[in-house]
Design an enzyme around this catalytic site. Structure first.
Site, short mmCIF file in Angstrom:
data_model
loop_
_atom_site.label_atom_id
_atom_site.label_comp_id
_atom_site.label_asym_id
_atom_site.label_seq_id
_atom_site.Cartn_x
_atom_site.Cartn_y
_atom_site.Cartn_z
CD GLU A 73 -2.99 -1.18 0.26
OE1 GLU A 73 -2.86 -0.50 -0.77
OE2 GLU A 73 -3.98 -1.88 0.49
CE1 TYR A 115 -11.19 14.50 24.12
CE2 TYR A 115 -9.24 13.54 23.12
CZ TYR A 115 -9.81 14.37 24.05
OH TYR A 115 -9.02 15.09 24.90
O1 LIG Z 1 -3.67 -4.11 4.77
C1 LIG Z 1 -2.99 -4.58 3.86
C2 LIG Z 1 -3.40 -4.43 2.46
O2 LIG Z 1 -4.42 -3.48 2.34
C3 LIG Z 1 -1.76 -5.34 4.18
O3 LIG Z 1 -0.86 -5.28 3.11
P1 LIG Z 1 0.71 -5.35 3.37
O4 LIG Z 1 0.96 -6.62 4.12
O5 LIG Z 1 1.35 -5.36 2.00
O6 LIG Z 1 1.06 -4.13 4.19
ZN LIG Z 2 -5.63 -3.17 3.99
#
Ligand SMILES: O=C(CO)COP(=O)(O)O
Ligand SMILES: [Zn+2]
Length: 206
Positions: A73, A115
């Site tokens: 990501e 909050y």
């Molecule tokens: O939340 C995730 C994908 O949206 C996890 O992906 P990663 O393990 O590549 O960080």
């Molecule tokens: Zn994710």
């Protein structure tokens, strides 16, 4: 804060989020802005078991220069960090209640508590569904992040930023709790904060 301290903080806050069920398995990822680049959690890593020396490092041109391969990501984090100079860190989770809201046609968390308003603000845009890691999401996230500190990825989960890593983690926790309250109160016609109360909070703490 020194890079080594940011790495240690990332390990301990990741473990804390994981221990309390804010992320499960290898879901979620976190990034931190540094003077000379960015730290990112490695792909397929559990937030509960990060190792400081293996955290991915990217340079200011987003090239992977150290540690394990970064999260898939990267585009999501880059969109936030590029769009918001005020963001020192970005947290993406699959936390249960915020993710549940992201699956609703009307994916809205109303202003129930101070909050939530203080940490998330007035807007929580819903980004259309993209496959995790799809680079095509970057323009949509970038546009939304210019208007909002947090977004919901449809049928996937929340993303939120903060001035520091601790702030971003606090905000992610607040967003998840607000989502939980919103779902609990969905059929009960709760009293909401008024627009004047929301303005007052944002003028005082925003
Ligand atoms: O939340 C995730 C994908 O949206 C996890 O992906 P990663 O393990 O590549 O960080
Ligand atoms: Zn994710």
């Amino acid at each position: 804060m020194r890079e080594e301290d940011q790495r240690q903080l990332l390990v301990s806050l990741g473990a804390s989020l994981f221990a309390r069920g804010f992320s499960v398995g290898s879901a979620g990822n976190i990034s931190v802005r540094l003077p000379d680049g960015y730290l990112m959690t490695p792909t397929n890593s559990s937030l509960g078991r990060l190792e400081a020396a293996r955290i991915s490092k990217l340079d200011l041109e987003w090239r992977h220069v150290g540690g394990d391969k970064p999260t898939k990501e990267v585009f999501l984090h880059r969109a936030f960090l590029d769009a918001r100079p005020d963001a020192g860190a970005v947290v993406h989770l699959h936390s249960t209640h915020a993710t549940a809201i992201s699956c609703l046609e009307e994916a809205v968390i109303p202003p129930l508590t101070p909050y939530f308003v203080m940490r998330v603000g007035r807007r929580l845009p819903l980004i259309p569904y993209y496959r995790p890691g799809d680079a095509a999401m970057e323009p949509a996230i970038h546009a939304a992040a210019r208007e909002a500190k947090a977004v919901l990825l449809a049928n996937h989960g929340p993303v939120i930023c903060g001035p520091t890593l601790t702030d971003a983690v606090n905000a992610a926790e607040e967003l998840e709790e607000a989502a939980r309250l919103a779902l609990m109160l969905r059929s009960l016609n709760p009293r909401l904060l008024t627009p004047a109360q929301v303005d007052d909070l944002l003028n005082t703490f925003g």
